[in-house]
Design a protein around this motif. Structure first.
Motif, PDB file in Angstrom:
ATOM      1  N   UNK A 247     114.410 -12.917 136.986  1.00 38.87           N
ATOM      2  CA  UNK A 247     114.954 -12.463 138.261  1.00 38.87           C
ATOM      3  C   UNK A 247     115.720 -13.594 138.954  1.00 38.87           C
ATOM      4  N   UNK A 248     115.303 -14.844 138.717  1.00 38.77           N
ATOM      5  CA  UNK A 248     115.988 -15.988 139.326  1.00 38.77           C
ATOM      6  C   UNK A 248     117.404 -16.106 138.780  1.00 38.77           C
ATOM      7  N   UNK A 249     117.549 -16.022 137.448  1.00 33.97           N
ATOM      8  CA  UNK A 249     118.880 -16.094 136.839  1.00 33.97           C
ATOM      9  C   UNK A 249     119.723 -14.888 137.241  1.00 33.97           C
ATOM     10  N   UNK A 250     119.092 -13.749 137.346  1.00 35.15           N
ATOM     11  CA  UNK A 250     119.828 -12.536 137.731  1.00 35.15           C
ATOM     12  C   UNK A 250     120.423 -12.699 139.123  1.00 35.15           C
ATOM     13  N   UNK A 251     119.649 -13.265 140.030  1.00 30.19           N
ATOM     14  CA  UNK A 251     120.144 -13.461 141.391  1.00 30.19           C
ATOM     15  C   UNK A 251     121.267 -14.485 141.422  1.00 30.19           C
ATOM     16  N   UNK A 252     121.195 -15.502 140.580  1.00 29.51           N
ATOM     17  CA  UNK A 252     122.290 -16.481 140.510  1.00 29.51           C
ATOM     18  C   UNK A 252     123.602 -15.781 140.162  1.00 29.51           C
ATOM     19  N   UNK A 253     123.551 -14.872 139.204  1.00 32.53           N
ATOM     20  CA  UNK A 253     124.755 -14.142 138.813  1.00 32.53           C
ATOM     21  C   UNK A 253     125.186 -13.167 139.911  1.00 32.53           C
ATOM     22  N   UNK A 254     124.219 -12.534 140.568  1.00 31.12           N
ATOM     23  CA  UNK A 254     124.555 -11.613 141.661  1.00 31.12           C
ATOM     24  C   UNK A 254     125.236 -12.348 142.808  1.00 31.12           C
ATOM     25  N   UNK A 255     124.736 -13.541 143.137  1.00 33.65           N
ATOM     26  CA  UNK A 255     125.333 -14.328 144.221  1.00 33.65           C
ATOM     27  C   UNK A 255     126.739 -14.764 143.839  1.00 33.65           C
ATOM     28  N   UNK A 256     126.930 -15.133 142.578  1.00 32.15           N
ATOM     29  CA  UNK A 256     128.279 -15.488 142.125  1.00 32.15           C
ATOM     30  C   UNK A 256     129.237 -14.323 142.352  1.00 32.15           C
ATOM     31  N   UNK A 257     128.784 -13.119 142.026  1.00 28.54           N
ATOM     32  CA  UNK A 257     129.631 -11.930 142.217  1.00 28.54           C
ATOM     33  C   UNK A 257     129.949 -11.718 143.698  1.00 28.54           C
ATOM     34  N   UNK A 258     128.929 -11.828 144.551  1.00 27.91           N
ATOM     35  CA  UNK A 258     129.118 -11.622 145.986  1.00 27.91           C
ATOM     36  C   UNK A 258     130.142 -12.599 146.550  1.00 27.91           C
ATOM     37  N   UNK A 259     130.079 -13.860 146.118  1.00 25.16           N
ATOM     38  CA  UNK A 259     130.945 -14.891 146.676  1.00 25.16           C
ATOM     39  C   UNK A 259     132.321 -14.966 146.009  1.00 25.16           C
ATOM     40  N   UNK A 260     132.450 -14.394 144.823  1.00 18.79           N
ATOM     41  CA  UNK A 260     133.696 -14.543 144.062  1.00 18.79           C
ATOM     42  C   UNK A 260     134.336 -13.214 143.692  1.00 18.79           C
TER      43      UNK A 260
END
Length: 463
Positions: free
Chosen positions: A426-439
């Protein structure tokens, strides 16, 4: 010297973009192209001249408006620039189509579409080549900007490491000014104290001053900035709390007080929201008609292979923490579907029916979420929505978990195409989700959509 070079480079950029448009026109009018495309492109010189009188000025203006002539020395990918070029082409299409409809220009809409599509490909290719050339050029020590850093503390030293590691950015540090340190730090000379700034700027070539002093010395800021402005040197300030601010912060004003948003979210911009929403609705309407036979077949199989409803509903948390009902084809036996709501589906889960195993593996069970997209609860692309129980659990245990809720959830997302689906980190998943939100960009959505298709077959975490 760097300023004169930059002005020359900007002028050169404009001329290159004009040439790209003209080359695109020559290409679609060439025998090679017309022999493969059954469309009339035979217009006289006067028609093309009137067309270019409107096309080129508007094209250059839009490039300027979308920041494509703003000097960039960052590590962002070509996709960021490509997204801006795509927006230029989109606006240009509506503008030229309107002129054609009003009979101001005689170039047909079909030719306009083909020309702009070819220009899009040429322009992205040209920018990618230019970006690579400039990076190589700077790495070899050309087109360098000279930096003076005020403050040799933790932030200043971090700047030194970053600049040395990324030589393609084209920066060279001439030295530090610091009131408490002398000699040499990390291979960079201490040129004097803060009060020596005017003497240093006079005796050295400096293109940019970066202020990295600690908050307790902020009283010096006024005199530092005043001296820089008097000497005609650009001054930048590294915020002491930069670790909490993203790489692309937004600034807004309350009267004359600037506010820096801690996190940049492209989908907060109304223009971006409209583009994404229009694409979602158009895509869902078209695809729903095309796959309607499949939907009917799956609905019948679900109904006749196990007792219970066809559609399964479940509460999920969406944009801004709003709870909504998500829709799926039922893949579990009806009497067991609400058992263990506080547990993810496991491999070989006994609750899953035979037809349910197939539709879950291929993600066909997700297709009823087209209705969620039409309602506005979801988007085609975005972070996957989670159940309220897990949201409440992870918001406390997983750093920055709630950032994913700044945008609408999606049927597929950046985390999913990178292998983080189902019972994964879930930690890695959130890292990718945050990347999407910001980029977020149109190009990123397209990339995710294209990469989602093969994962429907190869994803080992879908069960």
């Amino acid at each position: 010297m760097i300023r004169e070079n930059q002005r020359l480079f900007n002028v050169m950029n404009v001329f290159i973009d004009i040439i790209i448009v003209i080359l695109s026109t020559f290409f679609i009018c060439s025998k090679f192209f017309t022999s493969h495309v059954n469309i009339n492109i035979n217009y006289n010189f006067e028609s093309w001249l009137i067309f270019f009188i409107f096309l080129i000025p508007s094209y250059i203006f839009l490039y300027y408006f979308f920041g494509l002539y703003t000097p960039q020395r960052t590590n962002r990918s070509i996709f960021t620039e490509s997204s801006k070029i795509f927006r230029v082409i989109l606006v240009e299409f509506f503008f030229l189509t309107a002129l054609s409809f009003l009979k101001i220009i005689v170039i047909s809409e079909d030719v306009i579409v083909i020309l702009l599509f070819v220009d899009l490909i040429f322009a992205i290719t040209e920018r990618a080549i230019l970006r690579g050339f400039l990076r190589s050029f700077r790495t070899q020590g050309f087109n360098i900007k000279y930096i003076l850093i005020i403050g040799a503390g933790e932030v200043g030293l971090k700047l030194v490491d970053t600049i040395k590691e990324n030589t393609y950015l084209g920066y060279k540090i001439i030295g530090f000014l610091d009131d408490n340190v002398e000699g040499n730090v990390k291979g960079v000379d201490i040129l004097g104290k803060t009060e020596d700034i005017e003497k240093v700027l006079t005796n050295h070539v400096v293109d940019r001053v970066i202020v990295s002093i600690s908050p307790r010395h902020y009283s010096l800021l006024g005199s530092i900035i005043h001296t820089c402005e008097k000497m005609g040197i650009r001054a930048d300030i590294v915020l002491d709390y930069y670790n909490y601010v993203t790489s692309n912060p937004t600034i807004e004003l309350i009267d004359d007080i600037p506010l820096i948003s801690v996190r940049n979210i492209p989908l907060d911009i109304t223009y971006n929201k409209i583009i994404k929403r229009v694409f979602d609705v158009v895509f869902v309407c078209i695809v729903s008609v095309i796959i309607s036979p499949l939907l009917l077949i799956v609905a019948a199989l679900v109904k006749f292979t196990s007792p219970g409803p066809i559609i399964y509903k479940q509460k999920r948390v969406g944009e801004n923490g709003k709870v909504f009902q998500i829709y799926k084809f039922r893949s579990m036996s009806s009497e067991n579907e609400y058992i263990d709501e506080e547990k993810w589906t496991q491999k070989d889960d006994p609750r899953v029916t035979k037809i349910g195993k197939f539709i879950r593996k291929t993600s066909i069970d997700e297709l009823p979420q087209f209705y969620n997209i039409l309602k506005g609860d979801m988007s085609l692309i975005g972070p996957r929505p989670e159940r309220p129980y897990f949201v409440n659990k992870f918001r406390e245990s997983v750093p920055k978990y709630m950032i994913k809720h700044h945008v609408k959830p999606g049927m597929t997302g950046w985390a999913q195409i990178n292998g983080y689906r189902g019972n994964t980190s879930i930690v890695k998943r959130i890292e990718y989700d945050i990347f999407y939100v910001e980029n977020w960009s149109v190009w990123l959505d397209i990339k995710i959509f294209i990469k989602t298709i093969p994962t429907l077959i190869t994803d080992q975490n879908a069960y």
